[in-house]
Design an enzyme around this catalytic site. Structure first.
Site, PDB file in Angstrom:
ATOM      1  N   SER A 116     -56.768  13.950  12.435  1.00  0.00           N
ATOM      2  CA  SER A 116     -56.076  14.464  13.617  1.00  0.00           C
ATOM      3  C   SER A 116     -55.360  15.770  13.313  1.00  0.00           C
ATOM      4  O   SER A 116     -54.596  15.865  12.351  1.00  0.00           O
ATOM      5  CB  SER A 116     -55.068  13.438  14.124  1.00  0.00           C
ATOM      6  OG  SER A 116     -55.707  12.286  14.608  1.00  0.00           O
ATOM      7  N   ASP A 175     -51.268  17.599  23.594  1.00  0.00           N
ATOM      8  CA  ASP A 175     -51.200  17.052  22.237  1.00  0.00           C
ATOM      9  C   ASP A 175     -51.351  18.146  21.179  1.00  0.00           C
ATOM     10  O   ASP A 175     -52.068  17.980  20.197  1.00  0.00           O
ATOM     11  CB  ASP A 175     -52.250  15.961  22.019  1.00  0.00           C
ATOM     12  CG  ASP A 175     -51.926  15.096  20.808  1.00  0.00           C
ATOM     13  OD1 ASP A 175     -50.727  14.997  20.453  1.00  0.00           O
ATOM     14  OD2 ASP A 175     -52.848  14.547  20.188  1.00  0.00           O
ATOM     15  N   HIS A 178     -48.992  14.435  18.330  1.00  0.00           N
ATOM     16  CA  HIS A 178     -48.773  13.055  17.907  1.00  0.00           C
ATOM     17  C   HIS A 178     -48.653  12.928  16.383  1.00  0.00           C
ATOM     18  O   HIS A 178     -48.173  11.911  15.883  1.00  0.00           O
ATOM     19  CB  HIS A 178     -49.860  12.123  18.456  1.00  0.00           C
ATOM     20  CG  HIS A 178     -51.175  12.179  17.756  1.00  0.00           C
ATOM     21  ND1 HIS A 178     -52.270  12.841  18.260  1.00  0.00           N
ATOM     22  CD2 HIS A 178     -51.598  11.648  16.578  1.00  0.00           C
ATOM     23  CE1 HIS A 178     -53.298  12.698  17.442  1.00  0.00           C
ATOM     24  NE2 HIS A 178     -52.917  11.979  16.400  1.00  0.00           N
ATOM     25  N   GLY A 193     -56.127  10.628  10.017  1.00  0.00           N
ATOM     26  CA  GLY A 193     -55.880  11.666   9.021  1.00  0.00           C
ATOM     27  C   GLY A 193     -56.596  12.956   9.358  1.00  0.00           C
ATOM     28  O   GLY A 193     -56.171  14.043   8.966  1.00  0.00           O
TER      29      GLY A 193
END
Length: 372
Positions: free
Chosen positions: A209, A132, A102, A207
């Site tokens: 992630s 993901d 993502h 941030g």
């Protein structure tokens, strides 16, 4: 260096300076200074809020060991509006970079910035929306980068972990916490859950992630996925990542196993309605026509009303896969994700019409979905 890169660099320096100001004004001491507290007996406790000096020293050592391997990931956008996306990532021992799917979205290239302020372009070599995870191939890697590795075993609940990344754009940040839970199932925009996830109370913000969640030995237990609140965050487990990442590097994609069923966890109410001896396992409530389970498993075909709720009855209750107990839906998802592949034939132990029996089911590849 391009104007676009200069803009990113300037922004990071401003944010870094702002972060230092906020920390200084909030605490009035350095991060390693002891904090004096008063015990109930009236004496001073100078061990510090987060442990003694030895503990603080371990955190500092791991930070210095790991932080050069952590990167800022930015996805290009109009220069006057800043990047379209921003997150974190980390370098593996083979110099590939791992982040969240993502974070990169549909981009084919992204920009990476290392701790030493060096920028480099990275090609997106593989993505998997279901887990993901995305893998990047950077044009350059600084000499200071050694690369990180995934742990082999599931972490212990209560084990200390550190999250490194770029929360809210503040570069090269670290937060501390513990493993709060394992084998969590996370919602995914694809409609399938992300299984075997790690729960932590380490502070995670936008941030973070794609950054690493590491042990005090500097090994990666998970890829940071999301923060739900100040005390609950999640990471994609190292065990799942260690299956997905090599395939993304090799082929650019990853195929997930698929049973083609819908299930419900067996709670006491459902167990009572189905005359089950204990509230364990998952009840098959739906079978996808033409899917792997079609003609192999039986779905619930009746119901009983309890209060205002219809409780499904009949159908198979899955209680084990290959002799491994399946107490709930999270365990079913984790077992399939970590132990099986499309094309595998698996033995399912089910309770059918009150009797235990074993059926053989051949898994297929998870079908394509419309979504991110």
């Amino acid at each position: 260096m391009s104007d676009h890169q200069q803009a990113h660099r300037s922004r990071r320096r401003v944010l870094c300076g702002l972060g230092a100001t906020v920390v200084a004004s909030a605490f009035g001491t350095s991060a390693t200074a002891a904090t004096v507290r008063t015990r109930q007996d009236g004496t001073d406790d100078t061990d510090g809020l987060n442990g003694d000096a030895d503990t603080a020293g371990r955190y500092a050592d791991i930070y210095e060991e790991v932080i050069d391997d952590v990167v800022l990931v930015t996805v290009g956008g109009p220069e006057d509006e800043g990047p379209e996306g921003m997150g974190s990532g980390f370098v593996l021992e083979d110099d590939y970079v791992v982040t969240n799917n993502h974070v990169v979205g549909d981009a084919s290239e992204v920009e990476l910035q290392f701790r030493d302020e060096q920028w480099t372009t990275a090609e997106v070599v593989g993505t998997d929306a279901h887990s993901d995870i995305a893998v990047l191939d950077p044009e350059e890697v600084p000499d200071a980068v050694d690369g990180l590795s995934f742990v082999e075993e599931t972490p212990t609940i209560g084990q200390e972990v550190l999250a490194l990344g770029n929360p809210l754009g503040f570069d090269a940040s670290i937060t501390q916490g513990i493993v709060s839970g394992v084998d969590r199932s996370l919602p995914s925009p694809t409609g399938f859950s992300i299984p075997a996830a790690i729960q932590t109370d380490a502070s995670l913000n936008p941030g973070n992630s794609g950054g690493p969640l590491v042990t005090l030995e500097g090994e990666v237990v998970g890829i940071v996925f999301a923060g739900a609140s100040q005390t609950i965050g999640f990471a994609i487990s190292a065990q799942l990542a260690d299956r997905v990442v090599p395939e993304l590097i090799e082929t650019g994609e990853y195929t997930h196993p698929y049973m083609g069923v819908g299930v419900l966890p067996v709670d006491p109410v459902l167990a009572d309605a189905n005359d089950l001896e204990e509230a364990r396992g998952v009840l098959v409530t739906e079978i996808v026509p033409g899917g792997p389970a079609d003609g192999v498993l039986e779905a619930a075909d009746g119901g009983t009303v309890t209060g205002d709720t219809v409780i499904p009855t009949g159908g198979d209750v899955i209680v084990a896969i290959e002799d491994e107990p399946i107490p709930n839906q999270d365990a079913l998802s984790a077992s399939l994700a970590l132990e099986t592949s499309p094309g595998d034939s698996i033995d399912l132990e089910v309770i059918r019409d009150g009797e235990r029996e074993t059926v053989d089911l051949e898994l297929e590849e998870r079908p394509a979905v419309d979504g991110p």
